[in-house]
Design a protein around this motif. Structure first.
Motif: not given
Length: 306
Positions: A240-267
């Protein structure tokens, strides 16, 4: 507050975030009264320049000023301020500590790696002492602490020069990061872990503290808003961690900040943190890890109450 407990405040001036815990402490029991966190990235640029940036110092001081005001209102008996990797590594770390004393009458201590490990383990094991050899992972902005212990005894600890701010600056220049950048980051983290961990050292289970694992737990459960009670004790499995890594690493910051549960400052730095977490789990052969909200803040509070 019971007659035996002591109200303490801990301020943690970390490389990525500046945090506050106010708690009533009785032995190893920590009853949280107030907890705050702000991403100030005090360690930005330290890996390259060797110095704390003026803007980073000011951002941290703004948060600290608010924390000092809050502490005054909460009847705290003792205040403990601790600084870790960024201040420890920076040429002007001493000047920053002196500025805190002048501006806020705050005496902050710079922890060495050994004490940082001890307090991290104390916090992570405050709720229940582990009966089996347990790896505690604390991925910070400038360093990562690896501690293996059982009961009250620490068998091994290492403070690695690997962190979410340090390794984002060191390896990630693209948005989103390229496969080459991610591989270089992983190779760097893996090399640091392998150099520090003696062969034959084993851990039967793991606990992960700080922003990377708590963010992953929130993302996996799609927690909006963040709920520390649901995050604490959540179990993350490696696939599951590896799946989330793929999700986060493939998204530009502008989309990563909007991932549900993601605090924008940590993106901006979460990808580096997840890579370090994966490499640490692999090094110890762990396929799952328990997320804990009880980190160095809890350990420092327990120590301060004695």
């Amino acid at each position: 507050m019971s007659r035996r407990s002591k109200r303490v405040a801990v301020m943690d001036l970390g490389s990525n975030s500046s945090r506050l815990l106010v708690a009533d402490v009785d032995g190893r029991r920590v009853e949280q009264i107030e907890r705050r966190s702000r991403v100030t990235r005090l360690g930005r640029g330290v890996d390259l320049s060797g110095r704390l940036a003026v803007e980073a110092i000011e951002d941290a001081c703004q948060a600290i000023g608010e924390y000092v005001a809050a502490v005054r209102e909460l009847g705290v008996e003792k205040v403990e301020a601790i600084a870790t990797s960024a201040v420890r590594d920076a040429e002007n770390g001493g000047a920053f500590i002196a500025e805190l004393r002048e501006r806020f009458d705050l005496s902050a201590r710079v922890l060495d790696g050994e004490e940082e490990a001890r307090l991290t383990y104390l916090g992570a094991s405050s709720e229940r002492l582990p009966e089996r050899p347990t790896l505690v992972i604390d991925i910070g902005g400038g360093s990562t602490e690896l501690i293996v212990g059982a009961g009250e005894e620490i068998e091994f600890h290492a403070s690695l020069q690997a962190g979410v701010v340090r390794h984002s600056e060191r390896h990630i220049g693209s948005d989103p990061p390229t496969a080459v950048e991610l591989e270089a980051l992983a190779v760097d983290a893996r090399g640091l872990i392998e150099a520090a961990v003696p062969s034959g050292l084993e851990a039967e289970q793991g606990i992960a503290v700080a922003g990377t694992p708590t963010s992953l737990a929130a993302i996996e459960m799609e927690l909006v808003p963040y709920d520390p009670e649901r995050v604490h004790g959540h179990v993350l499995v490696l696939p599951s961690i590896q799946r989330m890594l793929s999700l986060l690493a493939s998204a530009p910051l502008s989309k990563r900040v909007n991932v549900p549960g993601m605090h924008p400052d940590r993106a901006p730095t979460i990808v580096a943190g997840v890579v370090i977490l994966v490499e640490a789990m692999r090094a110890f052969g762990l396929d799952r890890i328990t997320v804990s909200e009880h980190d160095i803040l809890y350990g420092a509070a327990i120590a301060a109450a004695f």
